[in-house]
Design a protein around this motif. Structure first.
Motif, PDB file in Angstrom:
ATOM      1  N   UNK A 101      37.749  51.916  58.484  1.00 10.32           N
ATOM      2  CA  UNK A 101      39.130  51.658  59.081  1.00 10.32           C
ATOM      3  C   UNK A 101      40.096  50.884  58.264  1.00 10.32           C
ATOM      4  N   UNK A 102      39.249  50.292  57.063  1.00 12.02           N
ATOM      5  CA  UNK A 102      40.024  49.791  56.153  1.00 12.02           C
ATOM      6  C   UNK A 102      40.467  50.531  55.014  1.00 12.02           C
ATOM      7  N   UNK A 103      41.929  50.130  54.356  1.00 14.37           N
ATOM      8  CA  UNK A 103      42.548  50.721  53.593  1.00 14.37           C
ATOM      9  C   UNK A 103      42.290  50.175  52.336  1.00 14.37           C
ATOM     10  N   UNK A 104      41.792  49.077  52.188  1.00 12.80           N
ATOM     11  CA  UNK A 104      41.430  48.052  50.849  1.00 12.80           C
ATOM     12  C   UNK A 104      39.938  48.026  50.763  1.00 12.80           C
ATOM     13  N   UNK A 105      39.454  48.149  49.466  1.00  6.28           N
ATOM     14  CA  UNK A 105      37.983  47.850  48.905  1.00  6.28           C
ATOM     15  C   UNK A 105      38.133  46.716  48.122  1.00  6.28           C
ATOM     16  N   UNK A 106      37.068  45.817  48.405  1.00  3.87           N
ATOM     17  CA  UNK A 106      36.850  44.527  47.587  1.00  3.87           C
ATOM     18  C   UNK A 106      35.816  44.908  46.854  1.00  3.87           C
ATOM     19  N   UNK A 107      35.954  45.019  45.485  1.00  4.00           N
ATOM     20  CA  UNK A 107      34.966  45.152  44.657  1.00  4.00           C
ATOM     21  C   UNK A 107      34.541  43.832  43.859  1.00  4.00           C
ATOM     22  N   UNK A 108      33.196  43.501  43.941  1.00  2.00           N
ATOM     23  CA  UNK A 108      32.576  42.118  43.576  1.00  2.00           C
ATOM     24  C   UNK A 108      31.473  42.407  42.644  1.00  2.00           C
TER      25      UNK A 108
ATOM     26  N   UNK B  60      26.611  44.620  42.301  1.00  2.00           N
ATOM     27  CA  UNK B  60      27.799  45.129  42.232  1.00  2.00           C
ATOM     28  C   UNK B  60      28.254  45.431  43.793  1.00  2.00           C
ATOM     29  N   UNK B  61      29.364  44.896  44.386  1.00  2.00           N
ATOM     30  CA  UNK B  61      29.502  45.058  45.765  1.00  2.00           C
ATOM     31  C   UNK B  61      30.704  45.866  46.232  1.00  2.00           C
ATOM     32  N   UNK B  62      30.677  46.667  46.956  1.00  2.00           N
ATOM     33  CA  UNK B  62      31.814  47.309  47.483  1.00  2.00           C
ATOM     34  C   UNK B  62      31.859  47.309  48.976  1.00  2.00           C
ATOM     35  N   UNK B  63      32.769  46.544  49.165  1.00  2.00           N
ATOM     36  CA  UNK B  63      33.002  46.347  50.729  1.00  2.00           C
ATOM     37  C   UNK B  63      34.523  46.939  51.256  1.00  2.00           C
ATOM     38  N   UNK B  64      34.317  47.747  52.137  1.00  2.00           N
ATOM     39  CA  UNK B  64      35.858  48.252  52.654  1.00  2.00           C
ATOM     40  C   UNK B  64      35.927  49.634  52.889  1.00  2.00           C
TER      41      UNK B  64
ATOM     42  N   UNK C 299      32.183  37.020  57.370  1.00  2.00           N
ATOM     43  CA  UNK C 299      31.558  38.334  57.291  1.00  2.00           C
ATOM     44  C   UNK C 299      32.853  39.359  57.503  1.00  2.00           C
ATOM     45  N   UNK C 300      33.903  38.761  58.000  1.00  2.00           N
ATOM     46  CA  UNK C 300      35.227  39.710  58.402  1.00  2.00           C
ATOM     47  C   UNK C 300      36.208  39.491  57.416  1.00  2.00           C
ATOM     48  N   UNK C 301      35.951  38.894  56.232  1.00  2.00           N
ATOM     49  CA  UNK C 301      36.828  38.783  55.069  1.00  2.00           C
ATOM     50  C   UNK C 301      35.954  39.131  53.846  1.00  2.00           C
TER      51      UNK C 301
ATOM     52  N   UNK D  57      35.402  36.776  50.763  1.00  2.00           N
ATOM     53  CA  UNK D  57      34.492  35.691  51.118  1.00  2.00           C
ATOM     54  C   UNK D  57      33.023  36.182  51.407  1.00  2.00           C
ATOM     55  N   UNK D  58      32.741  37.317  51.844  1.00  2.00           N
ATOM     56  CA  UNK D  58      31.410  37.714  52.458  1.00  2.00           C
ATOM     57  C   UNK D  58      30.703  38.208  51.151  1.00  2.00           C
ATOM     58  N   UNK D  59      31.452  38.899  50.187  1.00  2.00           N
ATOM     59  CA  UNK D  59      30.626  39.688  49.255  1.00  2.00           C
ATOM     60  C   UNK D  59      30.046  38.599  48.238  1.00  2.00           C
TER      61      UNK D  59
END
Length: 414
Positions: A22-29, A187-191, A356-358, A361-363
């Motif tokens: 459902x997210x239109x953004x991906x957070x890469x960490x 390397x994390x991808x959340x979104x 976890x919902x942000x 912060x969670x990555x």
């Protein structure tokens, strides 16, 4: 929180994807098991300087990573800690594969020279000056210097002006190639980026390049000083003449992954800034001694730090310190009451779930929770560990802290 998938990129780097359709953004960490504790002798501040240069150096002959991400409308940030570094970009899903590739080039194959270092060094000096002017920052550095005396964890992340002035671009490139690039990392991808697309982009990036001689172990520094060598404070509190001061009070905590860690987290909630905490009731409701205070527990790879930070009028400092000590003594003897324990556990769980919902912060939590991809970890597991903390575990944590409690005040008394 969506379940995450783990994919090995190289002997040192693990890719971790958590897809949220459902997210239109991906957070890469990109998180690395490397920080200021690893600064070579005579080069304090090297990790922090390296972080700045990795973000501002040209990438593949073009603008910097920071400029390119923000040109796409994204958000980008980086942070150096005592034993970790985190680089993060939040972008639209369609831009995530290209940004991941740019991050790999910028962080794994950097190119910078002394001219760029000279410019960024001036920025770092401004950052250090700002921190030195903030007693709430200074007091925490002084606290860690006492807590981890004669150990790299006790050094300030920013380093010293003398060492920063003498550092060269060649020094920092050597730190990158010989230390930073050889440590375990995630390397994390959340979104909203599809898991297959994330894995494909990660496999094609510079993050998949394995170093010739990777270091899979813990940071190559001496182990933290044994608890038995850390003695607590027993003398009177010396407060400054200034109208306002900051006190940092605490002691050693368990390392990352230690089963005792959740009890220290719950104890921090019992003495935290929530209106339901024991410390709030005593400091604010009963005696009106303090306006701002915080408590938290932080685990590092081989030890940890638990602390309470108080900002208050200097005339209230001695009594406030007594209140903290009294509550630790009480909890260390009797343990918490059932209702207080239940509230503190619930607050610790709430903080974790909220993170976890942000994704930004969670990555980092996910990276360190899995020890950079080297052990299983999940949000449900972490919640279960907090829910399992009982009064006996909190009592033992409080007794351990109370027996070796230390404190630091800033500004210093003259």
């Amino acid at each position: 929180m969506t379940q995450h998938e783990v994919h090995r990129l190289s002997p040192t780097t693990t890719a971790i994807a958590a897809v949220r359709p459902q997210d239109r953004i991906t957070t890469l960490t990109f998180s690395v098991d490397f920080g200021s504790r690893d600064d070579p002798a005579g080069l304090s501040g090297a990790a922090h300087l390296l972080e700045h240069l990795l973000m501002t150096a040209p990438v593949a002959g073009g603008p910097s990573l920071t400029r390119r991400v923000e040109h796409l409308g994204g958000l980008v940030n980086a942070q150096t800690g005592l034993d970790s570094m985190v680089f993060q970009a939040q972008v639209l899903n369609e831009d995530a594969p290209a940004v991941l590739a740019l991050m790999g080039e910028a962080l794994i194959r950097p190119a910078f020279d002394d001219a760029l270092l000279d410019a960024e060094r001036r920025v770092v000096f401004q950052e250090l000056s700002a921190a030195a002017a903030d007693p709430s920052d200074v007091v925490q550095d002084a606290f860690l210097a006492r807590l981890f005396a004669s150990h790299p964890l006790g050094r300030p992340v920013g380093g010293t002006v003398h060492d920063i002035e003498r550092t060269t671009a060649a020094d920092l490139l050597a730190v990158h190639d010989e230390l930073f690039a050889r440590r375990r990392s995630a390397l994390l991808g959340i979104g909203g980026l599809d898991g297959d697309a994330f894995r494909k982009a990660a496999d094609a990036s510079a993050f998949a390049l394995a170093p010739a001689d990777p270091d899979h172990g813990q940071p190559s520094v001496a182990a933290a000083l044994p608890l038995e060598r850390l003695t607590g404070d027993t003398g009177p509190l010396r407060v400054p003449q200034d109208a306002f001061c900051w006190i940092c009070i605490g002691g050693r905590a368990p390392a990352l992954g230690d089963p005792a860690g959740p009890a220290y987290t719950v104890l921090a909630q019992l003495l935290g800034s929530s209106a339901s905490s024991l410390l709030f009731q005593r400091l604010r409701d009963d005696e009106g001694l303090v306006y701002n205070f915080y408590a938290w527990s932080r685990g590092y790879t081989d030890t940890g730090a638990w602390r309470v930070l108080l900002g208050l009028e200097s005339g209230n400092a001695a009594r406030a310190l007594d209140v903290v000590r009294e509550l630790l003594d009480l909890l260390g003897t009797d343990g918490p009451a059932p209702d207080d324990l239940a509230a503190a556990r619930r607050q610790a769980v709430m903080e974790l779930v909220l993170d976890s919902e942000q994704p930004q912060h969670f990555s980092p939590r996910l990276a360190t929770g899995t020890l950079w991809g080297t052990r299983p970890w999940s949000l449900d597991q972490a919640v279960a560990e907090l829910d399992a903390v009982d009064a006996g575990a909190v009592r033992r944590a409080a007794a351990e802290l109370g027996a070796r409690l230390i404190w630091v005040v800033r500004p210093e008394a003259t």
